[in-house]
Design an enzyme around this catalytic site. Sequence first.
Site, PDB file in Angstrom:
ATOM      1  N   HIS A   1      71.189  35.270  33.243  1.00  0.00           N
ATOM      2  CA  HIS A   1      69.851  34.832  32.825  1.00  0.00           C
ATOM      3  C   HIS A   1      68.892  35.014  34.003  1.00  0.00           C
ATOM      4  O   HIS A   1      69.276  34.831  35.162  1.00  0.00           O
ATOM      5  CB  HIS A   1      69.903  33.361  32.396  1.00  0.00           C
ATOM      6  CG  HIS A   1      68.641  32.909  31.752  1.00  0.00           C
ATOM      7  ND1 HIS A   1      67.533  32.544  32.485  1.00  0.00           N
ATOM      8  CD2 HIS A   1      68.285  32.790  30.445  1.00  0.00           C
ATOM      9  CE1 HIS A   1      66.560  32.215  31.648  1.00  0.00           C
ATOM     10  NE2 HIS A   1      66.989  32.356  30.407  1.00  0.00           N
TER      11      HIS A   1
ATOM     12  N   GLY B   1      59.314  31.285  28.841  1.00  0.00           N
ATOM     13  CA  GLY B   1      58.717  29.973  29.096  1.00  0.00           C
ATOM     14  C   GLY B   1      57.216  30.031  29.377  1.00  0.00           C
ATOM     15  O   GLY B   1      56.633  29.056  29.825  1.00  0.00           O
TER      16      GLY B   1
HETATM   17  C1  PEP Z   1      65.222  31.797  27.778  1.00  0.00           C
HETATM   18  O1  PEP Z   1      65.208  31.036  28.734  1.00  0.00           O
HETATM   19  O2  PEP Z   1      66.225  32.486  27.551  1.00  0.00           O
HETATM   20  C2  PEP Z   1      64.021  31.872  26.973  1.00  0.00           C
HETATM   21  C3  PEP Z   1      63.878  32.896  26.184  1.00  0.00           C
HETATM   22  O3  PEP Z   1      63.113  30.838  27.105  1.00  0.00           O
HETATM   23  P1  PEP Z   1      61.779  30.622  26.238  1.00  0.00           P
HETATM   24  O4  PEP Z   1      62.154  30.807  24.791  1.00  0.00           O
HETATM   25  O5  PEP Z   1      61.360  29.218  26.548  1.00  0.00           O
HETATM   26  O6  PEP Z   1      60.795  31.645  26.685  1.00  0.00           O
END
Ligand code: PEP
Length: 249
Positions: free
Chosen positions: A95, A173
């Site tokens: 990630h 995010g």
């Molecule tokens: C993630 O952290 O994998 C992600 C996609 O976060 P968000 O949906 O909050 O952008």
Amino acid sequence: MIRPILAANWKMNKTVGESLDFVNRLKKLVIGINDRQVVIAPSFTALYPVGAALKESGIGLAAQNLSDNREGAYTGEVSARMLADAGCTYVIVGHSERRILFGESNDIIHDKIGMALEFGMQPIFCIGETLQEQEAGRTFEVIEKQIKEGLNQIKADDIKKMVVAYEPVWAIGTGKTATPEQAGEAHAFIRQLMENLYGKEPARRLPLIYGGSVNPDNIGKLMAQPDINGALVGGASLDVDTFGKIIAF
Ligand code: PEP
């Protein structure tokens, strides 16, 4: 032909009790939904009880990370064997928060993918470019390097057990989603690259999921792109009704 995957990455949120409340409500929401795979990635401390609560539900259990080492003197680490033993069938690997905040390189991510596969879990292998890389027009170059180095020495047979998540870092995010066309183009590039590296069949069957500010309003258009086979959802997966709407896209 590829069953859509809707995966919730809760990051460092929710206690054991909060996690159990969520999954007990979620199980009711997904009764009768069999044409898509739902996956929940809670914190390490909630994995075992959540896994027990999800038994027979068809909902998959994922860890958010794992050690690149097998076992031994690695204080604070959690191994692939422990995660499989706790009931995980998936594990998120590489990630962007792990890459950026914890310095995970493509080499470390490669070793983690190997560990996950060895212990029978499906890696959800995350790739994606930063804002700076995107603005410099380097998106495809970055993705290609992450794939080639992350999957170096992983065999075509093992590719069939994987999920790849394209997550542009600038969309995580931030509330800024890639347009469906932008995401679709990146996914098409990834599928073509996987075909060049592993052949038509593994590439055709590989679930490619999108992540980056997915919500109930944009999921439909993203899923309409031919090479998008699901979503990895952060913020919008923390509320069961919101995540339920995403699942029901
Ligand atoms: C993630 O952290 O994998 C992600 C996609 O976060 P968000 O949906 O909050 O952008």
